[in-house]
Design an enzyme around this catalytic site. Structure first.
Site, PDB file in Angstrom:
ATOM      1  N   ASP A  10       0.883  -1.155   0.000  1.00  0.00           N
ATOM      2  CA  ASP A  10       0.000   0.000   0.000  1.00  0.00           C
ATOM      3  C   ASP A  10       0.938   1.227   0.000  1.00  0.00           C
ATOM      4  OD1 ASP A  10      -2.344   1.621   0.472  1.00  0.00           O
ATOM      5  OD2 ASP A  10      -1.678   1.786   2.553  1.00  0.00           O
ATOM      6  N   LEU A  11       0.422   2.380  -0.409  1.00  0.00           N
ATOM      7  CA  LEU A  11       1.284   3.567  -0.481  1.00  0.00           C
ATOM      8  C   LEU A  11       1.149   4.467   0.756  1.00  0.00           C
ATOM      9  CD1 LEU A  11       3.191   5.436  -2.165  1.00  0.00           C
ATOM     10  CD2 LEU A  11       1.123   6.442  -3.164  1.00  0.00           C
ATOM     11  N   ASP A  12      -0.056   5.067   0.907  1.00  0.00           N
ATOM     12  CA  ASP A  12      -0.277   6.029   1.995  1.00  0.00           C
ATOM     13  C   ASP A  12      -0.221   5.315   3.346  1.00  0.00           C
ATOM     14  OD1 ASP A  12      -0.781   8.261   0.268  1.00  0.00           O
ATOM     15  OD2 ASP A  12      -2.776   7.479  -0.126  1.00  0.00           O
ATOM     16  N   THR A  18       1.393  10.283   3.949  1.00  0.00           N
ATOM     17  CA  THR A  18       0.626  11.341   3.289  1.00  0.00           C
ATOM     18  C   THR A  18      -0.677  11.636   4.033  1.00  0.00           C
ATOM     19  OG1 THR A  18       0.114   9.523   1.845  1.00  0.00           O
ATOM     20  CG2 THR A  18       1.432  11.277   0.895  1.00  0.00           C
ATOM     21  N   LYS A  46      -8.761   6.387   6.438  1.00  0.00           N
ATOM     22  CA  LYS A  46      -7.601   5.606   5.986  1.00  0.00           C
ATOM     23  C   LYS A  46      -8.013   4.485   5.031  1.00  0.00           C
ATOM     24  CE  LYS A  46      -4.129   6.307   9.536  1.00  0.00           C
ATOM     25  NZ  LYS A  46      -3.428   5.688  10.666  1.00  0.00           N
ATOM     26  N   GLY A  47      -7.386   4.438   3.880  1.00  0.00           N
ATOM     27  CA  GLY A  47      -7.640   3.362   2.918  1.00  0.00           C
ATOM     28  C   GLY A  47      -8.942   3.528   2.132  1.00  0.00           C
ATOM     29  N   ARG A  50     -11.589   8.553  -2.337  1.00  0.00           N
ATOM     30  CA  ARG A  50     -11.846   9.995  -2.241  1.00  0.00           C
ATOM     31  C   ARG A  50     -13.346  10.275  -2.099  1.00  0.00           C
ATOM     32  NH1 ARG A  50      -9.532  13.089  -7.204  1.00  0.00           N
ATOM     33  NH2 ARG A  50      -7.772  11.758  -6.659  1.00  0.00           N
ATOM     34  N   SER A 115      -2.551   0.594  -4.340  1.00  0.00           N
ATOM     35  CA  SER A 115      -3.079   1.740  -3.596  1.00  0.00           C
ATOM     36  C   SER A 115      -4.400   2.238  -4.162  1.00  0.00           C
ATOM     37  CB  SER A 115      -2.058   2.880  -3.640  1.00  0.00           C
ATOM     38  OG  SER A 115      -2.632   4.088  -3.192  1.00  0.00           O
ATOM     39  N   ALA A 116      -5.244   2.774  -3.282  1.00  0.00           N
ATOM     40  CA  ALA A 116      -6.520   3.359  -3.709  1.00  0.00           C
ATOM     41  C   ALA A 116      -6.319   4.748  -4.305  1.00  0.00           C
ATOM     42  CB  ALA A 116      -7.448   3.472  -2.508  1.00  0.00           C
ATOM     43  N   SER A 117      -5.150   5.321  -4.110  1.00  0.00           N
ATOM     44  CA  SER A 117      -4.945   6.718  -4.506  1.00  0.00           C
ATOM     45  C   SER A 117      -4.740   6.903  -6.002  1.00  0.00           C
ATOM     46  CB  SER A 117      -3.741   7.298  -3.764  1.00  0.00           C
ATOM     47  OG  SER A 117      -3.467   8.593  -4.273  1.00  0.00           O
ATOM     48  N   ASN A 119      -3.438   9.504  -7.035  1.00  0.00           N
ATOM     49  CA  ASN A 119      -2.235  10.340  -7.091  1.00  0.00           C
ATOM     50  C   ASN A 119      -0.951   9.540  -6.872  1.00  0.00           C
ATOM     51  OD1 ASN A 119      -3.532  13.052  -7.348  1.00  0.00           O
ATOM     52  ND2 ASN A 119      -4.415  12.491  -5.377  1.00  0.00           N
ATOM     53  N   LYS A 146     -11.019  -1.261  -1.499  1.00  0.00           N
ATOM     54  CA  LYS A 146     -10.717  -2.147  -0.374  1.00  0.00           C
ATOM     55  C   LYS A 146     -11.879  -1.999   0.613  1.00  0.00           C
ATOM     56  CE  LYS A 146      -5.834  -0.921  -0.945  1.00  0.00           C
ATOM     57  NZ  LYS A 146      -4.682  -0.186  -0.419  1.00  0.00           N
ATOM     58  N   GLU A 170       0.073  -3.339   4.628  1.00  0.00           N
ATOM     59  CA  GLU A 170      -1.072  -2.427   4.737  1.00  0.00           C
ATOM     60  C   GLU A 170      -1.174  -1.756   6.098  1.00  0.00           C
ATOM     61  OE1 GLU A 170      -3.661  -0.876   3.819  1.00  0.00           O
ATOM     62  OE2 GLU A 170      -3.943  -1.499   1.751  1.00  0.00           O
ATOM     63  N   ASP A 171      -1.589  -0.479   6.114  1.00  0.00           N
ATOM     64  CA  ASP A 171      -1.806   0.213   7.395  1.00  0.00           C
ATOM     65  C   ASP A 171      -3.298   0.360   7.720  1.00  0.00           C
ATOM     66  OD1 ASP A 171      -2.213   2.147   5.329  1.00  0.00           O
ATOM     67  OD2 ASP A 171      -2.126   3.706   6.870  1.00  0.00           O
TER      68      ASP A 171
HETATM   69  C1  BG6 Z   1      -5.724   5.936   0.165  1.00  0.00           C
HETATM   70  C2  BG6 Z   1      -5.723   6.799   1.407  1.00  0.00           C
HETATM   71  O1  BG6 Z   1      -4.453   5.407  -0.027  1.00  0.00           O
HETATM   72  O2  BG6 Z   1      -6.074   6.698  -0.988  1.00  0.00           O
HETATM   73  C3  BG6 Z   1      -7.077   7.510   1.553  1.00  0.00           C
HETATM   74  O3  BG6 Z   1      -5.473   6.006   2.548  1.00  0.00           O
HETATM   75  C4  BG6 Z   1      -7.392   8.273   0.270  1.00  0.00           C
HETATM   76  O4  BG6 Z   1      -7.027   8.374   2.663  1.00  0.00           O
HETATM   77  C5  BG6 Z   1      -7.353   7.317  -0.930  1.00  0.00           C
HETATM   78  O5  BG6 Z   1      -8.684   8.875   0.367  1.00  0.00           O
HETATM   79  C6  BG6 Z   1      -7.648   8.004  -2.258  1.00  0.00           C
HETATM   80  O6  BG6 Z   1      -6.621   8.921  -2.537  1.00  0.00           O
HETATM   81  P1  BG6 Z   1      -6.647  10.028  -3.672  1.00  0.00           P
HETATM   82  O7  BG6 Z   1      -5.234  10.541  -3.690  1.00  0.00           O
HETATM   83  O8  BG6 Z   1      -7.013   9.362  -4.958  1.00  0.00           O
HETATM   84  O9  BG6 Z   1      -7.649  11.056  -3.276  1.00  0.00           O
HETATM   85 MG    MG Z   2      -2.767   3.158   3.568  1.00  0.00          MG
END
Ligand code: BG6
Ligand code: MG
Length: 216
Positions: A10-12, A18, A46-47, A50, A115-117, A119, A146, A170-171
């Site tokens: 996982d990233l964040d 972050t 967390k996790g 958005r 990662s779910a992000s 970014n 997730k 994973e956190d």
């Molecule tokens: C997860 C974070 O990795 O990504 C969440 O733990 C975040 O807090 C999610 O909402 C989505 O991220 P992003 O950067 O696409 O808004």
């Molecule tokens: Mg995380």
């Protein structure tokens, strides 16, 4: 027991911290909407995606918005978040993260990001870790959040390994659940009383070694 052939990270909260930037951007949004948002409330995000994060925040503030307004608010939060992460530097990598990912590669173990992000690519680029992953599965590549295992199963597929040959780091509770639902081992990064479903819980990747993978 299957030999471990891949590690999925996982990233964040695992590779970089972050959470503070997500928190600051969400708080700014909440304040703009007329209510406050605490660090304690932030734990619920967390996790979480958005879109879902925004829904939770609006619920906390007792505010109702149309779908179109919600899309605008999520975009606004992301603009502020991107402003902050665009200034990230390699010294913001969490202790031991780069070292452990590198050690895996040196030991012939494949590496992926899960990662779910949306970014993820920008963050990896800013901290200089893009080249350390054989596969990158981020929020742009998945449709199910997730605790659905989709993000990790796609990682295993891209790496051409079986789920049982993967260890996920994973956190988030939802992330540990996703790993287990996918038939993978899960190492929790955080507190044992929170990440109760993980096979092992560590305070950070600085406590992990390649040798420990076979003991899970
Ligand atoms: C997860 C974070 O990795 O990504 C969440 O733990 C975040 O807090 C999610 O909402 C989505 O991220 P992003 O950067 O696409 O808004
Ligand atoms: Mg995380």
């Amino acid at each position: 027991m299957n030999k471990i052939k891949a590690c999925i990270f996982d990233l964040d909260g695992v590779i970089v911290d972050t959470a503070i930037y997500h928190f600051q951007a969400w708080r700014r949004l909440a304040n703009q909407l007329g209510f406050d948002f605490t660090e304690h409330d932030n734990e619920q995000l967390k996790g979480v995606s958005r879109t879902r994060s925004l829904e939770i925040i609006l619920e906390l503030g007792g505010v109702t918005k149309t779908e179109a307004e919600q899309a605008e608010l999520a975009t606004l939060k992301n603009t502020w978040y991107v402003e902050m992460i665009s200034k990230m530097r390699p010294d913001e990598i969490l202790p031991g993260a780069k070292e452990f990912v590198t050690a895996c590669r040196e030991a012939g173990i494949k590496t992926a990001l899960g990662s779910a992000s949306k970014n993820s690519m920008m963050i990896l680029d800013k901290v200089g870790m893009t080249q350390l992953f054989d596969a990158i599965i981020d929020g742009n590549k998945v449709t199910k959040a997730k605790p659905d295992p989709e993000v990790f199963l796609k990682g295993a597929e891209e790496l051409e390994v079986e789920p049982a040959e993967c260890v996920v780091f994973e956190d988030a509770i939802a992330g540990v659940e996703a790993a287990k639902a996918g038939g993978m081992k899960a190492v929790g990064i955080g507190a044992p009383d929170v990440l109760t479903k993980a096979d092992l819980v560590l305070s950070g990747l600085d406590k992990m070694t390649v040798g420990m993978l076979e003991e899970l």
